[in-house]
Design a protein around this motif. Structure first.
Motif, PDB file in Angstrom:
ATOM      1  N   GLN A 195       0.826  -1.210   0.000  1.00  0.00           N
ATOM      2  CA  GLN A 195       0.000   0.000   0.000  1.00  0.00           C
ATOM      3  C   GLN A 195       0.860   1.260   0.000  1.00  0.00           C
ATOM      4  O   GLN A 195       0.581   2.222  -0.717  1.00  0.00           O
ATOM      5  CB  GLN A 195      -0.931  -0.007   1.216  1.00  0.00           C
ATOM      6  N   LYS A 196       1.923   1.233   0.816  1.00  0.00           N
ATOM      7  CA  LYS A 196       2.815   2.398   0.870  1.00  0.00           C
ATOM      8  C   LYS A 196       3.515   2.614  -0.465  1.00  0.00           C
ATOM      9  O   LYS A 196       3.646   3.746  -0.934  1.00  0.00           O
ATOM     10  CB  LYS A 196       3.849   2.212   1.985  1.00  0.00           C
ATOM     11  N   MET A 197       3.986   1.513  -1.069  1.00  0.00           N
ATOM     12  CA  MET A 197       4.648   1.633  -2.359  1.00  0.00           C
ATOM     13  C   MET A 197       3.683   2.124  -3.436  1.00  0.00           C
ATOM     14  O   MET A 197       4.046   2.933  -4.285  1.00  0.00           O
ATOM     15  CB  MET A 197       5.235   0.272  -2.767  1.00  0.00           C
ATOM     16  N   GLU A 205      16.233  15.355 -11.844  1.00  0.00           N
ATOM     17  CA  GLU A 205      16.269  15.649 -10.413  1.00  0.00           C
ATOM     18  C   GLU A 205      15.106  14.980  -9.689  1.00  0.00           C
ATOM     19  O   GLU A 205      15.265  14.462  -8.571  1.00  0.00           O
ATOM     20  CB  GLU A 205      16.231  17.160 -10.188  1.00  0.00           C
ATOM     21  N   MET A 206      13.936  15.005 -10.324  1.00  0.00           N
ATOM     22  CA  MET A 206      12.774  14.368  -9.709  1.00  0.00           C
ATOM     23  C   MET A 206      12.983  12.865  -9.603  1.00  0.00           C
ATOM     24  O   MET A 206      12.644  12.249  -8.582  1.00  0.00           O
ATOM     25  CB  MET A 206      11.518  14.667 -10.524  1.00  0.00           C
ATOM     26  N   GLU A 207      13.544  12.247 -10.640  1.00  0.00           N
ATOM     27  CA  GLU A 207      13.794  10.809 -10.601  1.00  0.00           C
ATOM     28  C   GLU A 207      14.788  10.453  -9.493  1.00  0.00           C
ATOM     29  O   GLU A 207      14.608   9.458  -8.784  1.00  0.00           O
ATOM     30  CB  GLU A 207      14.326  10.330 -11.952  1.00  0.00           C
ATOM     31  N   GLU A 208      15.826  11.274  -9.341  1.00  0.00           N
ATOM     32  CA  GLU A 208      16.794  11.025  -8.276  1.00  0.00           C
ATOM     33  C   GLU A 208      16.126  11.135  -6.901  1.00  0.00           C
ATOM     34  O   GLU A 208      16.365  10.315  -6.009  1.00  0.00           O
ATOM     35  CB  GLU A 208      17.952  12.014  -8.380  1.00  0.00           C
ATOM     36  N   THR A 209      15.295  12.186  -6.744  1.00  0.00           N
ATOM     37  CA  THR A 209      14.602  12.367  -5.468  1.00  0.00           C
ATOM     38  C   THR A 209      13.655  11.205  -5.184  1.00  0.00           C
ATOM     39  O   THR A 209      13.598  10.688  -4.059  1.00  0.00           O
ATOM     40  CB  THR A 209      13.802  13.678  -5.489  1.00  0.00           C
ATOM     41  N   GLN A 210      12.932  10.789  -6.210  1.00  0.00           N
ATOM     42  CA  GLN A 210      11.995   9.687  -6.020  1.00  0.00           C
ATOM     43  C   GLN A 210      12.724   8.370  -5.744  1.00  0.00           C
ATOM     44  O   GLN A 210      12.260   7.551  -4.950  1.00  0.00           O
ATOM     45  CB  GLN A 210      11.095   9.552  -7.252  1.00  0.00           C
ATOM     46  N   ASP A 211      13.873   8.160  -6.383  1.00  0.00           N
ATOM     47  CA  ASP A 211      14.671   6.961  -6.082  1.00  0.00           C
ATOM     48  C   ASP A 211      15.139   6.969  -4.632  1.00  0.00           C
ATOM     49  O   ASP A 211      15.119   5.931  -3.949  1.00  0.00           O
ATOM     50  CB  ASP A 211      15.882   6.881  -7.013  1.00  0.00           C
ATOM     51  N   GLU A 212      15.543   8.152  -4.152  1.00  0.00           N
ATOM     52  CA  GLU A 212      15.962   8.265  -2.753  1.00  0.00           C
ATOM     53  C   GLU A 212      14.784   7.993  -1.811  1.00  0.00           C
ATOM     54  O   GLU A 212      14.947   7.330  -0.773  1.00  0.00           O
ATOM     55  CB  GLU A 212      16.529   9.653  -2.480  1.00  0.00           C
ATOM     56  N   GLU A 213      13.604   8.512  -2.180  1.00  0.00           N
ATOM     57  CA  GLU A 213      12.421   8.269  -1.347  1.00  0.00           C
ATOM     58  C   GLU A 213      12.094   6.773  -1.289  1.00  0.00           C
ATOM     59  O   GLU A 213      11.775   6.241  -0.220  1.00  0.00           O
ATOM     60  CB  GLU A 213      11.221   9.042  -1.902  1.00  0.00           C
ATOM     61  N   GLN A 214      12.168   6.121  -2.445  1.00  0.00           N
ATOM     62  CA  GLN A 214      11.890   4.682  -2.469  1.00  0.00           C
ATOM     63  C   GLN A 214      12.914   3.910  -1.648  1.00  0.00           C
ATOM     64  O   GLN A 214      12.560   2.992  -0.899  1.00  0.00           O
ATOM     65  CB  GLN A 214      11.897   4.176  -3.921  1.00  0.00           C
ATOM     66  N   GLY A 215      14.203   4.286  -1.782  1.00  0.00           N
ATOM     67  CA  GLY A 215      15.238   3.619  -1.003  1.00  0.00           C
ATOM     68  C   GLY A 215      15.047   3.811   0.493  1.00  0.00           C
ATOM     69  O   GLY A 215      15.210   2.887   1.280  1.00  0.00           O
ATOM     70  N   LEU A 271      12.210   4.452   2.027  1.00  0.00           N
ATOM     71  CA  LEU A 271      11.040   3.675   2.460  1.00  0.00           C
ATOM     72  C   LEU A 271      11.387   2.203   2.618  1.00  0.00           C
ATOM     73  O   LEU A 271      11.019   1.565   3.618  1.00  0.00           O
ATOM     74  CB  LEU A 271       9.905   3.840   1.442  1.00  0.00           C
ATOM     75  N   LEU A 272      12.127   1.640   1.664  1.00  0.00           N
ATOM     76  CA  LEU A 272      12.493   0.230   1.746  1.00  0.00           C
ATOM     77  C   LEU A 272      13.407  -0.036   2.944  1.00  0.00           C
ATOM     78  O   LEU A 272      13.246  -1.044   3.642  1.00  0.00           O
ATOM     79  CB  LEU A 272      13.202  -0.197   0.455  1.00  0.00           C
ATOM     80  N   ASN A 273      14.341   0.884   3.197  1.00  0.00           N
ATOM     81  CA  ASN A 273      15.222   0.719   4.364  1.00  0.00           C
ATOM     82  C   ASN A 273      14.433   0.775   5.659  1.00  0.00           C
ATOM     83  O   ASN A 273      14.677  -0.006   6.589  1.00  0.00           O
ATOM     84  CB  ASN A 273      16.295   1.807   4.361  1.00  0.00           C
ATOM     85  N   LYS A 332      14.091  -2.206   8.423  1.00  0.00           N
ATOM     86  CA  LYS A 332      14.416  -2.016   9.835  1.00  0.00           C
ATOM     87  C   LYS A 332      13.242  -2.418  10.721  1.00  0.00           C
ATOM     88  O   LYS A 332      13.424  -3.061  11.757  1.00  0.00           O
ATOM     89  CB  LYS A 332      14.783  -0.546  10.087  1.00  0.00           C
ATOM     90  N   GLU A 333      12.029  -2.016  10.321  1.00  0.00           N
ATOM     91  CA  GLU A 333      10.852  -2.378  11.103  1.00  0.00           C
ATOM     92  C   GLU A 333      10.668  -3.893  11.156  1.00  0.00           C
ATOM     93  O   GLU A 333      10.369  -4.463  12.211  1.00  0.00           O
ATOM     94  CB  GLU A 333       9.598  -1.718  10.504  1.00  0.00           C
ATOM     95  N   MET A 334      10.851  -4.554  10.013  1.00  0.00           N
ATOM     96  CA  MET A 334      10.690  -6.007   9.965  1.00  0.00           C
ATOM     97  C   MET A 334      11.745  -6.692  10.822  1.00  0.00           C
ATOM     98  O   MET A 334      11.444  -7.641  11.561  1.00  0.00           O
ATOM     99  CB  MET A 334      10.808  -6.493   8.512  1.00  0.00           C
TER     100      MET A 334
END
Length: 200
Positions: A69-71, A152-162, A164-166, A170-172
């Protein structure tokens, strides 16, 4: 001891053994009661393990659903931002392109109208060519800005995805660690309780 024997009433083989044991005296079957307690202890440990396994499976399923859902939400937000950016630059691009087309049309009209007025036509042509050059320059700048903004947007979005996954990893990891510790503590408590019951 009657309550402990009732735990095995659903098993035919165990029921037969229990009935035979009940028909014999403690002197004829030494250690049978102790073996029954050991069997019950094993059943309790297995039951606890299955319950914890089911709890972990439920949490894993919920975590995966929550992650999806978050993704999905992140992807929708990124798509919306991309669409908005493309729409903004497309609007500007079209406006300038229409101006450039208008200038080209005017240049043709000027060429046809002032064929016999060479000097005047030459001045107008130079002015129109300068305007066209400026429009093309503006179009090129807008296109470069759009490409840069998109990168720049793609780089920012890649960082956001990374990120979120990290965070999800950590939560898991933390939950699994806590579950293992809780399981170990509960299993140890169950073992102590069962041993105390056997020794009493």
């Amino acid at each position: 001891m009657a309550s402990k024997r009732s735990y095995f009433d659903g098993n035919d083989d165990t029921t037969k053994v229990s009935k035979r044991t009940h028909s014999l005296s403690n002197e004829d079957v030494p250690g049978e009661n102790f073996r029954t307690m050991i069997d019950q202890f094993g059943a309790n440990v297995n039951k606890t393990f299955l319950a914890k396994k089911k709890q972990l499976q439920t949490f894993t399923s919920l975590s995966i659903k929550n992650s999806n859902q978050k993704m999905a939400q992140l992807w929708q937000n990124q798509q919306r931002d991309r669409s908005q950016l493309a729409e903004d630059y497309t609007s500007q691009f079209n406006a300038v392109f229409q101006q450039w087309k208008t200038d080209v049309q005017k240049s043709k009209e000027v060429d046809e109208k002032f064929t016999n007025m060479f000097h005047h036509q030459q001045k107008m042509f130079q002015h129109t060519r300068a305007a066209q050059g400026q429009r093309l320059k503006t179009l090129k700048q807008l296109l470069e800005q759009y490409i840069q903004s998109l990168q720049e947007m793609e780089e920012t979005q890649d960082e956001e995805q990374g990120t979120l996954l990290n965070d999800l990893r950590k939560e898991m990891s933390l939950f699994q660690k806590n579950m293992l510790m809780a399981n170990q503590n509960q299993e140890m408590a169950s073992v102590r309780k069962s041993l105390q019951s056997m020794l009493m």
